[in-house]
Design an enzyme around this catalytic site. Structure first.
Site, short mmCIF file in Angstrom:
data_model
loop_
_atom_site.label_atom_id
_atom_site.label_comp_id
_atom_site.label_asym_id
_atom_site.label_seq_id
_atom_site.Cartn_x
_atom_site.Cartn_y
_atom_site.Cartn_z
N HIS A 1 0.83 -1.21 0.00
CA HIS A 1 0.00 0.00 0.00
C HIS A 1 0.87 1.26 0.00
O HIS A 1 0.55 2.25 -0.68
CB HIS A 1 -0.97 0.00 1.19
CG HIS A 1 -1.89 -1.18 1.18
ND1 HIS A 1 -2.65 -1.53 2.27
CD2 HIS A 1 -2.16 -2.11 0.22
CE1 HIS A 1 -3.35 -2.62 1.97
NE2 HIS A 1 -3.07 -2.99 0.74
N HIS B 1 -1.31 -11.18 -5.00
CA HIS B 1 0.11 -10.84 -4.85
C HIS B 1 1.03 -11.86 -5.52
O HIS B 1 2.04 -11.49 -6.12
CB HIS B 1 0.47 -10.71 -3.38
CG HIS B 1 -0.19 -9.54 -2.72
ND1 HIS B 1 -0.02 -8.24 -3.16
CD2 HIS B 1 -1.04 -9.47 -1.67
CE1 HIS B 1 -0.74 -7.43 -2.40
NE2 HIS B 1 -1.36 -8.13 -1.49
ZN LIG Z 1 -3.93 -4.62 -0.31
#
Ligand SMILES: [Zn+2]
Length: 290
Positions: A68, A252
């Protein structure tokens, strides 16, 4: 400029400071709680774990859940910064990138004298796993189209296309929070993850409903958060990228796999510091956080 908060997975409180860095330094993380440790370059070669979050490490020292902050730096066009933190995981704050965007805005950004370098997609690339895929094609813009499909009445099929321009990361993407399902929470906590997770830092669904009383921040908040995560993971190329990305049901692990294939030396990308015909990427500009 500094802030503090808890790590989503570790539950540990951590203080984080953005410090200025010279041109060519890139984004680096320094664990101040580990004496004499070296800074870790935020680079795909240093990715050590992609389960539920992106972790980088070198010489036995790691920093997790960096995506983030990485997305906020990418969206804010910050190329050079030293991120100091006194724990193993970046703070989760409210589960979005907005607190990081605010932190970067509070820091004084300066233009540096060096030309800004980019990676331009030169030839198309597709990386697929089952019904998930990521495709990149050449473009003189940076555009991400993402599609998700969850069998849940409040999520379902969502798609969104984001083109980074005129500082729109903060309004279109940054506020989107991470999300999860109650049925997975106990399982992940049993694995030692999301120890710091709560309704104040994630959007959580039970079998039918959204549990957060405040509701969504965007009607399609989930897919926007996936774009946020992708930008944070793509930022581990170490340079801003010019290209168009089309993504379906990734995470991810696939983001990371894609970045590795993109950078595998087979000519998918070409470094450039030549001015591009775009008002959004003035090539002479790179930024430093003070
Ligand atoms: Zn995230």
């Amino acid at each position: 400029m500094w802030c503090s908060g808890v790590g989503l997975h570790s539950g540990l409180k951590v203080a984080l400071v953005l410090k200025p860095a010279p041109a060519g330094h890139g984004i680096r993380f320094l664990r101040t709680d580990i004496p004499d440790s070296s800074s870790i370059y935020a680079h795909y070669n240093n990715v050590v774990n992609t389960f539920q979050a992106t972790t980088i490490g070198s010489a036995g020292v790691s920093v997790s859940t960096i995506e983030h902050l990485m997305a906020a730096l990418y969206g804010g066009r910050v190329d050079n910064v030293l991120v100091e933190l006194n724990g193993p995981e970046a703070p989760i704050f409210d589960g979005s990138a907005e607190p990081y965007v605010k932190l970067i805005r509070k820091a004084l950004l300066v233009e540096q004298d060096e030309a800004r370098n980019y990676l331009a997609i030169r030839k198309p690339l597709t990386v697929a796993r089952g019904d998930s895929f990521i495709t990149a094609v050449p473009s003189d813009q940076f555009q991400v189209r993402y599609e998700i499909d969850y069998p849940h009445p409040r999520v379902g099929k969502q798609e969104y296309c984001f083109e980074l321009k005129n500082g729109n990361f903060g309004s279109e993407i940054a506020k989107a929070r991470t999300f999860g399902f109650l049925k997975d929470v106990r399982k992940l906590q049993g694995m030692g993850l999301i120890q710091g997770g709560s309704l104040s830092n994630a959007v959580i669904f039970d079998d039918r409903e959204l549990l957060n009383v405040e509701g969504f921040r965007y009607f399609n908040e989930c897919v926007r958060h996936k774009i946020l995560d992708f930008i944070g993971d793509l930022a581990l190329t170490g340079l801003p990228v010019l290209g168009r990305f089309n993504i379906r049901k990734a995470g991810h692990a696939l983001h990371s796999c894609f970045v590795n294939e993109l950078m595998d030396g087979n000519g998918h990308v070409i470094p450039t510091s030549v001015p591009v015909s775009s008002a959004y990427f003035p090539p002479e500009v790179s930024a430093i956080a003070r």
